[in-house]
Write a protein that holds these residues in place. Structure first.
Motif, PDB file in Angstrom:
ATOM      1  N   ASN A 171      45.585   9.749 -21.987  1.00 40.27           N
ATOM      2  CA  ASN A 171      45.718  11.019 -22.749  1.00 40.27           C
ATOM      3  C   ASN A 171      45.831  10.784 -24.285  1.00 40.27           C
ATOM      4  N   GLY A 172      44.702  10.833 -24.970  1.00 41.75           N
ATOM      5  CA  GLY A 172      44.940  10.388 -26.543  1.00 41.75           C
ATOM      6  C   GLY A 172      45.141  11.528 -27.192  1.00 41.75           C
ATOM      7  N   GLY A 173      44.355  12.894 -26.933  1.00 43.48           N
ATOM      8  CA  GLY A 173      44.476  13.905 -27.959  1.00 43.48           C
ATOM      9  C   GLY A 173      44.965  15.090 -27.381  1.00 43.48           C
ATOM     10  N   GLY A 174      45.316  15.325 -26.105  1.00 40.94           N
ATOM     11  CA  GLY A 174      45.848  16.376 -25.675  1.00 40.94           C
ATOM     12  C   GLY A 174      47.099  16.099 -24.725  1.00 40.94           C
ATOM     13  N   THR A 175      47.881  17.350 -24.132  1.00 41.12           N
ATOM     14  CA  THR A 175      48.775  17.284 -23.248  1.00 41.12           C
ATOM     15  C   THR A 175      48.752  17.478 -21.825  1.00 41.12           C
ATOM     16  N   GLY A 176      49.258  16.646 -20.870  1.00 40.27           N
ATOM     17  CA  GLY A 176      49.012  16.898 -19.489  1.00 40.27           C
ATOM     18  C   GLY A 176      50.178  17.525 -19.121  1.00 40.27           C
ATOM     19  N   ASP A 177      50.181  17.907 -17.852  1.00 41.42           N
ATOM     20  CA  ASP A 177      51.434  18.574 -17.193  1.00 41.42           C
ATOM     21  C   ASP A 177      52.821  17.728 -17.164  1.00 41.42           C
ATOM     22  N   ARG A 178      52.329  16.220 -16.997  1.00 38.32           N
ATOM     23  CA  ARG A 178      53.412  15.324 -16.779  1.00 38.32           C
ATOM     24  C   ARG A 178      54.227  15.224 -18.336  1.00 38.32           C
ATOM     25  N   LEU A 179      53.344  15.022 -19.261  1.00 36.48           N
ATOM     26  CA  LEU A 179      53.846  14.604 -20.564  1.00 36.48           C
ATOM     27  C   LEU A 179      54.201  15.889 -21.247  1.00 36.48           C
ATOM     28  N   SER A 180      53.820  17.093 -20.910  1.00 39.28           N
ATOM     29  CA  SER A 180      54.261  18.308 -21.476  1.00 39.28           C
ATOM     30  C   SER A 180      55.696  18.648 -20.999  1.00 39.28           C
ATOM     31  N   TYR A 181      56.200  18.088 -20.003  1.00 39.86           N
ATOM     32  CA  TYR A 181      57.661  18.330 -19.653  1.00 39.86           C
ATOM     33  C   TYR A 181      58.576  17.479 -20.556  1.00 39.86           C
TER      34      TYR A 181
END
Length: 307
Positions: A171-181
């Protein structure tokens, strides 16, 4: 004057009888392979094998992964599954070979050794045709199941540890559910005095890019820690030092989590590789045993046919 002496009976050359010549000519026009018997034995073997495998699945003695990327563990291909696979293959192949030998056309005037060879060949041909038919049917069934279960497959794959690692690192430009935590933990406050405001999408994307860059480098640069610390301090009311400590601790937790997932993923991959190799070897042994028993039972069926 010439005399003609009679030739003794024991010196008269053996001449082929007319009946024997007709039989030899009829046999020469016949094929050495009774394809009807071969196909009958093959159909029997394929059907019986499929029935036995379905029975084994119902009894819990065998299991076949339905979805692609299924988790293959030692429990999936256990001793009971291997034993049932070998048993089903041997029984089905033996029955198919026996029928191929029993139903074949009787050969007249053929030496015994040639009869044994032809019976063996009939059993092997019946096993070969049944193996091809079974492989084709299984390929079609698995392809149909996979095409109808793409959504379930995607949901299963997203729950795997490897998918989490790939989603975060790719994920280079956005945020996923895992990283958002982990990004959300940066803006948590322990007091209600400071108004709580969620970070904007642009700020979250920027933090995600910074974290991804740190993951690729192996550590978070000091300049990035200071920059993110200032942003966190502004939103949470923490001091610059405390905010930088929170950024470093959060990144460390993320890095440690990914390291654990990498270790688990490698362990699962190695376990799956060993299990797949074991299953392949036993499948080869089962097929080889089936070919041998089909040829042997064809000889038995042929002898009973000629008796």
């Amino acid at each position: 004057m010439s005399y003609t002496f009679p030739i003794p009976a024991n010196e008269i050359p053996d001449a082929p009888l007319i009946a024997d010549v007709c039989v030899d000519q009829d046999q020469s026009n016949l094929s050495a392979v009774a394809w009807g018997a071969v196909f009958a034995g093959a159909a029997t073997a394929a059907s019986l094998w499929m029935i036995l495998m379905i029975l084994g699945a119902g009894l819990g003695l065998s299991s076949i992964p339905l979805w692609r990327n299924a988790d293959i563990t030692t429990g999936t291909v256990g001793v009971s599954a291997i034993a049932w696979l070998v048993f089903s293959t041997i029984v089905a192949s033996g029955m198919g070979g026996y029928l191929a030998g029993r139903f074949r056309t009787r050969w007249l005037g053929v030496p015994r050794d040639e009869v044994w060879f032809r019976d063996t060949a009939h059993g092997f041909l019946a096993w070969s045709v049944s193996a091809l038919v079974t492989a084709t049917l299984l390929t079609t069934m698995i392809g149909s199941v996979v095409s109808n279960g793409i959504q379930a497959d995607a949901a299963y794959a997203e729950s795997m540890p490897g998918a989490e690692v790939t989603a975060i690192r790719a994920n280079g430009g956005g945020t996923g559910d895992r990283l958002s935590y982990y990004i959300d933990t940066l803006y948590r406050t322990d007091t209600t005095d400071v108004p709580r405001s969620a970070p904007s999408a642009a700020a979250s994307a920027e933090i995600a890019r910074v974290f991804n860059n740190g993951l690729h480098q192996g550590s978070l640069p000091a300049a990035d820690i200071r920059y993110l610390g200032a942003t966190v301090a502004e939103q949470t009311g923490l001091s610059q030092d405390d905010a930088q400590i929170r950024v470093a601790d959060t990144f460390g937790q993320l890095q440690s989590r990914l390291g654990e997932l990498d270790v688990n993923e490698r362990a699962l991959a190695e376990q799956a590789r060993k299990t797949a190799a074991t299953a392949t070897i036993w499948l080869f042994i089962a097929l080889l045993s089936g070919a041998f028993l089909a040829s042997l039972m064809a000889i038995l069926g042929g002898r009973q046919r000629d008796a």
